[in-house]
Design a protein around this motif. Structure first.
Motif, PDB file in Angstrom:
ATOM      1  N   LYS A 141      -6.865   7.788 -10.682  1.00 45.22           N
ATOM      2  CA  LYS A 141      -7.863   6.898 -11.401  1.00 45.22           C
ATOM      3  C   LYS A 141      -6.915   6.225 -12.458  1.00 45.22           C
ATOM      4  N   LEU A 142      -6.105   6.966 -13.188  1.00 48.77           N
ATOM      5  CA  LEU A 142      -5.416   6.451 -14.080  1.00 48.77           C
ATOM      6  C   LEU A 142      -4.510   5.313 -13.487  1.00 48.77           C
ATOM      7  N   CYS A 143      -3.961   5.510 -12.463  1.00 44.95           N
ATOM      8  CA  CYS A 143      -3.306   4.320 -11.769  1.00 44.95           C
ATOM      9  C   CYS A 143      -4.008   2.937 -11.467  1.00 44.95           C
ATOM     10  N   ILE A 144      -5.340   3.208 -11.093  1.00 50.23           N
ATOM     11  CA  ILE A 144      -6.150   2.203 -10.770  1.00 50.23           C
ATOM     12  C   ILE A 144      -6.518   1.352 -12.210  1.00 50.23           C
ATOM     13  N   CYS A 145      -6.591   2.181 -12.905  1.00 50.46           N
ATOM     14  CA  CYS A 145      -6.917   1.742 -14.396  1.00 50.46           C
ATOM     15  C   CYS A 145      -5.768   0.787 -14.873  1.00 50.46           C
ATOM     16  N   LEU A 146      -4.636   1.256 -14.710  1.00 48.76           N
ATOM     17  CA  LEU A 146      -3.449   0.460 -15.108  1.00 48.76           C
ATOM     18  C   LEU A 146      -3.309  -0.809 -14.228  1.00 48.76           C
ATOM     19  N   LYS A 147      -3.705  -0.724 -12.956  1.00 48.68           N
ATOM     20  CA  LYS A 147      -3.761  -1.659 -12.127  1.00 48.68           C
ATOM     21  C   LYS A 147      -4.674  -2.898 -12.444  1.00 48.68           C
ATOM     22  N   GLU A 148      -5.896  -2.312 -12.677  1.00 49.20           N
ATOM     23  CA  GLU A 148      -7.076  -3.143 -13.046  1.00 49.20           C
ATOM     24  C   GLU A 148      -6.746  -4.075 -14.248  1.00 49.20           C
ATOM     25  N   SER A 149      -6.271  -3.253 -15.225  1.00 51.25           N
ATOM     26  CA  SER A 149      -5.748  -3.772 -16.606  1.00 51.25           C
ATOM     27  C   SER A 149      -4.658  -5.017 -16.585  1.00 51.25           C
ATOM     28  N   LYS A 151      -1.466  -4.029 -15.868  1.00 53.80           N
ATOM     29  CA  LYS A 151      -0.214  -3.463 -16.421  1.00 53.80           C
ATOM     30  C   LYS A 151       0.605  -2.987 -15.060  1.00 53.80           C
ATOM     31  N   LYS A 152       1.071  -4.049 -14.509  1.00 49.25           N
ATOM     32  CA  LYS A 152       1.879  -3.816 -13.272  1.00 49.25           C
ATOM     33  C   LYS A 152       2.960  -2.655 -13.521  1.00 49.25           C
ATOM     34  N   ALA A 153       3.953  -2.909 -14.358  1.00 50.22           N
ATOM     35  CA  ALA A 153       5.078  -2.015 -14.344  1.00 50.22           C
ATOM     36  C   ALA A 153       4.582  -0.490 -14.969  1.00 50.22           C
ATOM     37  N   GLU A 154       3.693  -0.333 -15.614  1.00 51.41           N
ATOM     38  CA  GLU A 154       3.303   0.862 -15.969  1.00 51.41           C
ATOM     39  C   GLU A 154       2.313   1.523 -14.364  1.00 51.41           C
ATOM     40  N   PHE A 155       1.700   0.619 -13.850  1.00 49.69           N
ATOM     41  CA  PHE A 155       0.898   1.146 -12.673  1.00 49.69           C
ATOM     42  C   PHE A 155       1.929   1.611 -11.701  1.00 49.69           C
ATOM     43  N   GLU A 156       2.923   1.059 -11.425  1.00 49.85           N
ATOM     44  CA  GLU A 156       3.769   1.258 -10.492  1.00 49.85           C
ATOM     45  C   GLU A 156       4.705   2.715 -11.006  1.00 49.85           C
ATOM     46  N   LYS A 157       5.053   2.738 -12.099  1.00 45.35           N
ATOM     47  CA  LYS A 157       5.651   3.823 -12.769  1.00 45.35           C
ATOM     48  C   LYS A 157       4.795   5.176 -12.424  1.00 45.35           C
ATOM     49  N   GLU A 158       3.663   5.074 -13.077  1.00 46.18           N
ATOM     50  CA  GLU A 158       2.517   6.096 -12.803  1.00 46.18           C
ATOM     51  C   GLU A 158       2.280   6.646 -11.173  1.00 46.18           C
ATOM     52  N   VAL A 159       2.113   5.615 -10.452  1.00 44.50           N
ATOM     53  CA  VAL A 159       2.263   5.895  -8.970  1.00 44.50           C
ATOM     54  C   VAL A 159       3.269   6.567  -8.481  1.00 44.50           C
ATOM     55  N   ARG A 160       4.490   5.990  -8.798  1.00 44.36           N
ATOM     56  CA  ARG A 160       5.738   6.903  -8.513  1.00 44.36           C
ATOM     57  C   ARG A 160       5.803   8.172  -8.921  1.00 44.36           C
ATOM     58  N   LEU A 173      -0.594   8.214  -2.655  1.00 45.64           N
ATOM     59  CA  LEU A 173       0.345   7.933  -1.473  1.00 45.64           C
ATOM     60  C   LEU A 173      -0.254   6.527  -0.846  1.00 45.64           C
ATOM     61  N   GLY A 174      -1.794   6.441  -1.087  1.00 46.87           N
ATOM     62  CA  GLY A 174      -2.221   5.193  -0.753  1.00 46.87           C
ATOM     63  C   GLY A 174      -1.930   4.109  -1.499  1.00 46.87           C
ATOM     64  N   LEU A 175      -1.964   4.242  -2.770  1.00 49.26           N
ATOM     65  CA  LEU A 175      -1.354   3.363  -3.879  1.00 49.26           C
ATOM     66  C   LEU A 175      -0.014   3.219  -3.595  1.00 49.26           C
ATOM     67  N   MET A 176       0.819   4.051  -3.350  1.00 44.85           N
ATOM     68  CA  MET A 176       2.427   4.083  -3.107  1.00 44.85           C
ATOM     69  C   MET A 176       2.572   3.058  -1.924  1.00 44.85           C
ATOM     70  N   SER A 177       1.743   3.125  -0.960  1.00 44.27           N
ATOM     71  CA  SER A 177       2.027   2.328   0.238  1.00 44.27           C
ATOM     72  C   SER A 177       1.687   0.731  -0.034  1.00 44.27           C
ATOM     73  N   LYS A 178       0.617   0.774  -0.967  1.00 51.18           N
ATOM     74  CA  LYS A 178       0.309  -0.890  -1.311  1.00 51.18           C
ATOM     75  C   LYS A 178       1.549  -1.321  -2.029  1.00 51.18           C
ATOM     76  N   ILE A 179       2.028  -0.804  -2.927  1.00 51.47           N
ATOM     77  CA  ILE A 179       3.216  -0.979  -3.794  1.00 51.47           C
ATOM     78  C   ILE A 179       4.332  -1.349  -2.859  1.00 51.47           C
ATOM     79  N   LEU A 180       4.743  -0.695  -1.825  1.00 54.59           N
ATOM     80  CA  LEU A 180       5.920  -0.790  -0.761  1.00 54.59           C
ATOM     81  C   LEU A 180       5.693  -1.888  -0.200  1.00 54.59           C
ATOM     82  N   LEU A 181       4.360  -2.154   0.227  1.00 58.28           N
ATOM     83  CA  LEU A 181       3.965  -3.363   1.242  1.00 58.28           C
ATOM     84  C   LEU A 181       4.361  -4.539   0.322  1.00 58.28           C
ATOM     85  N   SER A 182       3.910  -4.614  -0.779  1.00 55.87           N
ATOM     86  CA  SER A 182       4.140  -5.542  -1.626  1.00 55.87           C
ATOM     87  C   SER A 182       5.621  -6.196  -1.820  1.00 55.87           C
TER      88      SER A 182
END
Length: 259
Positions: A141-149, A151-160, A173-182
């Motif tokens: 949920k924190l990752c999603i908050c960062l994404k929606e706000s 905060k791309k760099a923070e989002f990706e760091k938090e997911v990793r 894992l689902g969020l990480m798959s989106k990052i890798l796809l991008s």
């Protein structure tokens, strides 16, 4: 998460804590009266009398305003009536009164998230994670908050970080798959998404993450199968209409290729 979904566990937990707490020998003290009002409110809720339950727990909070449990109970009861602003106000108060209770932080974070108050939700999920660092749902949920706000760099760091801490975290894992796809790392993205399904076979979001990767990779038949699995698990999914439209679109595309 649908708005208005009642987190009954919050109320039950608060009641169990209060029952185990020693009551004053003087049953006429405000604290003792508050305990009785809260208990009655819980009983009314169990009978399906939500409005009446709100009135009783509200009395408890007025009699003992520094008791965080009553405010969290009241928050949950407001949430049961889809009165989200009121629910959030009480949850915030519960956090101020007892910040060390992870359930208070979770309640406030969840309500902020539901109302798209992602900056507030981020604050409360971070507070919750300090108290329960291993909770994968809080991380997701924190990752999603960062994404929606934005905060791309923070989002990706938090997911990793989330995946690194818990390689079986389905949401991460689902969020990480989106990052890798991008990043056009489609092979790695598919592996992450498949791991998500492996560890979360009954999680519709895991199947949706894999379906989206497969769709992007042009694996249409496999994508359709994953979308359909997600709907089978969660027929009333908030995105059910969009999922069905996507399935229809892919099927029409596949059919158009057949001579």
């Amino acid at each position: 998460m649908k708005q208005g979904k009642f987190m009954a566990g919050a109320v039950v937990l608060a009641l169990s804590v209060l029952i185990s707490s020693p009551l004053s020998s003087n049953c006429q003290t405000p604290e003792a009266k508050a305990f009785a009002e809260n208990k009655k409110g819980i009983e009314l809720f169990a009978q399906g009398k939500v409005k009446e339950a709100v009135a009783q727990v509200k009395k408890a909070a007025e009699l003992d305003p520094k008791n965080a449990s009553y405010h969290r109970n009241l928050s949950s009861l407001y949430q049961a009536q889809n009165m989200l602003p009121e629910a959030y106000k009480e949850a915030e108060l519960a956090c101020k009164l007892k910040a060390s209770d992870v359930k208070n932080q979770e309640q406030a974070a969840s309500l902020a998230f539901m109302q798209n108050k992602f900056a507030d939700a981020e604050k409360y999920y971070r507070a919750a994670l300090k108290l329960a660092p291993a909770n994968s749902e809080y991380h997701t949920k924190l990752c999603i908050c960062l994404k929606e706000s934005g905060k791309k760099a923070e989002f990706e760091k938090e997911v990793r970080d989330a995946v690194k801490k818990n390689p079986k975290d389905v949401g991460a894992l689902g969020l990480m798959s989106k990052i890798l796809l991008s990043e056009r790392k489609s092979d790695e993205a598919e592996k992450m998404a498949r791991d998500g399904v492996k560890f979360g076979a009954k999680d519709p979001e895991a199947h949706l993450a894999l379906a989206n990767v497969l769709k992007t990779r042009g694996k249409d038949k496999e994508a359709i199968a994953e979308y359909e699995k997600a709907l089978a698990i969660s027929p009333d999914h908030p995105s059910a209409k969009e999922i069905k439209e996507t399935i229809s679109y892919i099927k029409n595309k596949v059919d158009s290729r057949i001579p």
